[in-house]
Motif scaffolding. Structure first.
Motif, PDB file in Angstrom:
ATOM      1  N   ASP A 129       3.024   7.793  10.620  1.00 25.81           N
ATOM      2  CA  ASP A 129       3.040   8.277   9.242  1.00 25.81           C
ATOM      3  C   ASP A 129       4.446   8.145   8.669  1.00 25.81           C
ATOM      4  O   ASP A 129       5.422   8.612   9.279  1.00 25.81           O
ATOM      5  N   PRO A 130       4.610   7.525   7.497  1.00 26.42           N
ATOM      6  CA  PRO A 130       5.961   7.302   6.956  1.00 26.42           C
ATOM      7  C   PRO A 130       6.769   8.581   6.758  1.00 26.42           C
ATOM      8  O   PRO A 130       7.967   8.623   7.067  1.00 26.42           O
ATOM      9  N   ARG A 131       6.150   9.640   6.243  1.00 27.51           N
ATOM     10  CA  ARG A 131       6.896  10.889   6.026  1.00 27.51           C
ATOM     11  C   ARG A 131       7.341  11.485   7.358  1.00 27.51           C
ATOM     12  O   ARG A 131       8.457  12.002   7.481  1.00 27.51           O
TER      13      ARG A 131
ATOM     14  N   LEU B  36       5.905   0.708   7.209  1.00 25.95           N
ATOM     15  CA  LEU B  36       5.156   0.539   5.969  1.00 25.95           C
ATOM     16  C   LEU B  36       4.314  -0.731   5.990  1.00 25.95           C
ATOM     17  O   LEU B  36       3.687  -1.060   4.977  1.00 25.95           O
TER      18      LEU B  36
ATOM     19  N   LEU C 128       4.825   5.335  -2.648  1.00 30.81           N
ATOM     20  CA  LEU C 128       5.412   6.410  -1.850  1.00 30.81           C
ATOM     21  C   LEU C 128       6.898   6.193  -1.582  1.00 30.81           C
ATOM     22  O   LEU C 128       7.618   7.146  -1.257  1.00 30.81           O
ATOM     23  N   LEU C 129       7.364   4.976  -1.767  1.00 36.33           N
ATOM     24  CA  LEU C 129       8.733   4.628  -1.377  1.00 36.33           C
ATOM     25  C   LEU C 129       9.796   5.503  -2.047  1.00 36.33           C
ATOM     26  O   LEU C 129      10.712   5.990  -1.360  1.00 36.33           O
TER      27      LEU C 129
ATOM     28  N   ARG D  74       0.810  -1.224   0.000  1.00 39.55           N
ATOM     29  CA  ARG D  74       0.000   0.000   0.000  1.00 39.55           C
ATOM     30  C   ARG D  74       0.839   1.268   0.000  1.00 39.55           C
ATOM     31  O   ARG D  74       0.342   2.340  -0.356  1.00 39.55           O
ATOM     32  N   HIS D  75       2.133   1.167   0.392  1.00 35.74           N
ATOM     33  CA  HIS D  75       2.998   2.339   0.371  1.00 35.74           C
ATOM     34  C   HIS D  75       4.072   2.249  -0.725  1.00 35.74           C
ATOM     35  O   HIS D  75       4.996   3.069  -0.736  1.00 35.74           O
TER      36      HIS D  75
END
Length: 280
Positions: A93-95, A78, A18-19, A14-15
């Motif tokens: 949140d990854p960011r 992630l 964004l990676l 799902r991410h």
């Protein structure tokens, strides 16, 4: 140099899109192939930090490389469960997780070391050596169905043949024998995507939290929903204790930690204070 391991398939991918942006946000780094061996080589070669982008399995591999070295670890969650990052109080949140890593703050937290016939390994969240380990073993042997349904069927099958297991424990040097259905050893609170099996666990107290469940089939079925909140520890069939070292022997099964297969019992689990330097 920052050594990075990233798993684009974590959390069912799902991410994945964004990676690349997360890697750009991190700045200069060396992207390594998955697994602990490449990370060990990077640490031995003088990496300034290790960053694990993925789920609990990816983080577990990174722990094998950094434990006890003083090389700081950054975690970008992630995965589906992300139990270890949540248990360590890191951003979900990854960011935001990358931003926290770039801030450069570190703190020391405990890890658990597992010694046995498999050798030595480390975990950060929870080790399962009871019913949940049996479910994992059965699910891993199944070829059908795919996805979560496989675990649902494995749970049903293990519930149908549920019986107490005879354990021989040594708790900080004191031996005892007991029958139990559950045995979980927590450095942090949760496993299985937020199941608070060891609700009192604190990764900075130098202790392991142990949850034992002597309940039968019906009681276990009623306890399972309560694990989500940690309320299961109030049940008379559940026992909790704390220890610095726990030896586990008895059942013919493999234990799991951070969701990964570790090795067969017997094992010795030891809390190692400050074994992980965490970027946060």
């Amino acid at each position: 140099m920052i050594a990075v391991v990233a798993n684009p398939t974590a959390g069912k991918g799902r991410h994945a899109a964004l990676l690349p942006a997360l890697l750009d946000q991190l700045g200069p780094h060396e992207l390594l192939p998955p697994g602990a061996d490449a990370l060990r080589a990077a640490v031995a070669g003088g990496a300034d930090a290790v960053v694990a982008m993925g789920g609990d399995g990816t983080v577990h591999a990174a722990l094998q490389a950094v434990a006890g070295t003083g090389v700081p670890l950054g975690i970008v969650p992630l995965g589906t469960g992300n139990d270890l990052s949540a248990g360590l109080g890191l951003p979900g949140d990854p960011r935001a997780a990358v931003a926290a890593i770039l801030a450069g703050r570190t703190r020391a937290v405990d890890l658990a070391r597992v010694d046995g016939a498999h050798g030595t390994s480390w975990f950060g969240s929870v080790l399962a050596a009871g019913f949940d380990a049996l479910v994992n073993e059965r699910a891993n042997r199944m070829r059908w169905p795919r996805g979560p349904r496989r675990y649902d069927l494995a749970i049903f099958a293990e519930m149908a043949r549920l019986r107490p297991l005879r354990y021989r424990l040594v708790v900080d040097g004191v031996p005892e024998e007991l029958d139990s259905v559950l045995l979980a050893v927590g450095n942090t609170v949760a496993y299985g995507g937020g199941m608070r099996i060891c609700p009192g666990a604190d990764p900075t107290d130098g202790l392991l939290d142990v949850t034992l469940g002597v309940a039968g089939r019906l009681a276990l079925a009623t306890l399972k929903p309560k694990v989500r909140t940690g309320a299961h520890v109030d049940h008379p069939g559940v026992r909790t204790l704390r220890a610095t070292t726990l030896e586990i022997a008895g059942p013919d099964l493999h234990c799991y930690a951070d969701g990964e297969r570790i090795g067969p019992l017997p094992v010795t689990v030891t809390c190692v204070p400050g074994a992980l330097t965490l970027l946060h």
